[in-house]
Design an enzyme around this catalytic site. Structure first.
Site, short mmCIF file in Angstrom:
data_model
loop_
_atom_site.label_atom_id
_atom_site.label_comp_id
_atom_site.label_asym_id
_atom_site.label_seq_id
_atom_site.Cartn_x
_atom_site.Cartn_y
_atom_site.Cartn_z
N LYS A 1 99.51 26.81 58.54
CA LYS A 1 98.54 26.09 59.35
C LYS A 1 98.78 24.59 59.19
CE LYS A 1 93.47 25.84 59.98
NZ LYS A 1 92.18 26.38 59.49
N SER B 1 89.29 28.37 62.98
CA SER B 1 90.22 27.32 63.34
C SER B 1 91.68 27.67 63.08
CB SER B 1 89.86 26.05 62.57
OG SER B 1 90.02 26.24 61.17
N SER C 1 87.26 30.82 59.21
CA SER C 1 88.43 30.41 59.99
C SER C 1 89.70 31.20 59.71
CB SER C 1 88.70 28.92 59.77
OG SER C 1 87.64 28.15 60.27
#
Length: 482
Positions: free
Chosen positions: A76, A151, A175
């Site tokens: 990420k 996210s 997330s």
């Protein structure tokens, strides 16, 4: 498309049926062919990636390989790594190339894993749909008209699309679990403090926790073995004896008591979500697990408590982005104050600005006691609810979200609706507990649906055991997008 789980890739590499360079090139070719359709990766560097793969091959040839050596992994965009851009999905950090490496990334590099690239995310991890990214929305691989969740939506999407065998995400209020559910893969948020936060760009420091996203619970266990470590550079890191998270994967479930919170099983969930939950409950009962009703009475209040506290921490953490030290700086300004204001107005997106404003407000004089302090007290009540519930059961089972993935654009202009989609995940972060999402079926329009397992502190191995037994006796996790 390459279809390897981590375990399968490890076996191929160790038996010399494929080299790390060949395996990595397969994924790079798949990324070239498919990434533009889902916008999962936002930063790639094939030269750096292949150099790491060649180093892994040398390590394998020398007989120094571990279980994960030579296997590619995606990160990420929140994780720093020397020589790689780490923009956190924001214009504010669009020119930031990290001079240091996050501990969790270094742990995987030490194992010999190969960096594929950085995945898309909601800006500074603020969002539940992966639509607040400066680099554009990520699309769900199962249907490009739908969101992948957020996210960590980019990480979930590239694993679901088989553009990476595994990826790292971060979980502040769900997330990892929510995008794993929406994309039909497995993801786990460890107990707060088990995985170092050093080098992970902060959103809300008392909530953020890194975790693995992969096809199976077994793969998540293998990754967590390498990720978890004490780190003196992280003041919230816990000094604990090293665990083997694969140790209980094949433990029978007979006699295991699983709590079903009455607040999680009501008409607010879509029928498809209720069906997915029943699918898993039936499987667990067949394997000898017992179900018991429990209660988490503060569930509805966890959302306002979380958004007060997380926004307050975000207001503090993001104050460092002022155009002075690093990141974006406005070109037009007439004074220092104007430079600050213009830089932050240009560099941050609307959702980040919204949460900074909320956080600044609740921390301001006259409102601290009324909002922030009360939210902290409620946080303790939420944690106490879980401890009371877990006295009567070993684990808690519930939905990850009330619905399958929404359509692109349907929630992004309605922040309250977006926040409400996190109702079943946020409380876990308030309490600092471990929890995971695993595939459990599909909606009537073909989108994946996951269920959530929640454990007591440091019960990751037990969560992974239950998830693994579900996956041994089902095939939802084996399904791939067309």
């Amino acid at each position: 498309m390459p279809q390897y789980t981590l375990k399968q890739a490890s076996e191929l590499l160790q038996s010399k049926q494929i080299s790390a360079t060949e395996l990595t090139q397969e994924y790079l070719n798949a990324i070239d062919a498919k990434n533009s359709a889902i916008n999962g990766y936002i930063t790639l560097d094939k030269n750096l990636t292949l150099a790491e793969a060649q180093a892994a091959d040398a390590r394998i040839a020398a007989g120094n390989a571990g279980a994960l050596t030579g296997i590619p992994v995606a990160y990420k965009d929140i994780f720093c790594q020397t020589g790689w851009k780490s923009a956190c999905g924001s214009k504010m950090l669009d020119n930031f190339v990290s001079p240091y490496t996050a501990t969790v990334v270094q742990n995987l590099l030490d194992e010999g894993m190969v960096t594929l690239g950085r995945t898309n995310m909601d800006e500074f991890a603020m969002g539940s749909t992966n639509e607040t990214s400066f680099y554009g929305a990520t699309r769900n691989p199962w249907n490009h008209e739908y969101v992948p969740g957020g996210s960590s939506g980019g990480s979930a999407a590239v694993v679901a699309a088989r553009l990476a065998p595994a990826a790292l995400g971060s979980d502040t209020g769900g997330s990892i679990r929510q995008p794993a559910s929406h994309c039909g893969i497995t993801g786990i948020k460890p107990t707060y403090g088990v995985v170092s936060r050093f080098g992970m760009v902060a959103y809300a420091s008392s909530f953020d926790q890194a975790g693995p996203i992969a096809q199976t619970a077994e793969d998540c266990a293998l990754l967590l073995n390498a990720m978890a470590s004490f780190d003196e550079r992280d003041s919230t890191s816990l000094a604990r004896k090293k665990e083997d998270y694969t140790r209980d994967l094949n433990h029978p479930l007979k006699g295991l008591k699983i709590g079903l919170p009455k607040e999680y099983f009501d008409e607010s969930n879509d029928a498809d979500v209720q069906t997915a939950l029943q699918n898993v409950i039936d499987l667990l009962k067949i394997q000898g697990a017992e179900m018991a009703e429990v209660s988490l009475p503060q569930t509805e209040l966890s959302i306002p408590a979380y958004y007060v506290l997380a926004s307050a921490e975000a207001s503090t953490n993001l104050s460092r982005y002022d155009g002075v030290r690093y990141g974006h700086r406005a070109q037009q300004f007439g004074s220092l104050d104007e430079m600050y204001a213009n830089t932050r107005a240009e560099g941050f997106g609307s959702e980040v600005k919204r949460r900074i404003m909320i956080g600044t407000y609740v921390l301001s004089h006259g409102y601290y006691d009324a909002y922030y302090l009360k939210a902290q007290k409620l946080r303790r009540l939420v944690a106490n609810d879980f401890q009371t519930a877990l006295q009567g059961c070993d684990l808690i089972l519930g939905p990850v979200a009330p619905t399958a993935a929404p359509k692109l654009g349907s929630d992004i202009h309605d922040p309250v609706q977006m926040y409400l989609s996190d109702i079943y995940t946020i409380a876990v972060n308030l309490a600092g507990l471990p929890a995971m999402s695993l595939p459990a079926g599909f909606s009537s329009n073909g989108l994946p649906i996951g269920v959530q397992l929640i454990g007591n502190y440091f019960n990751e191995a037990k969560l992974l055991n239950v998830a693994h037994q579900v996956q041994v006796n089902s095939n939802w996790h084996e399904k791939t997008p067309e």
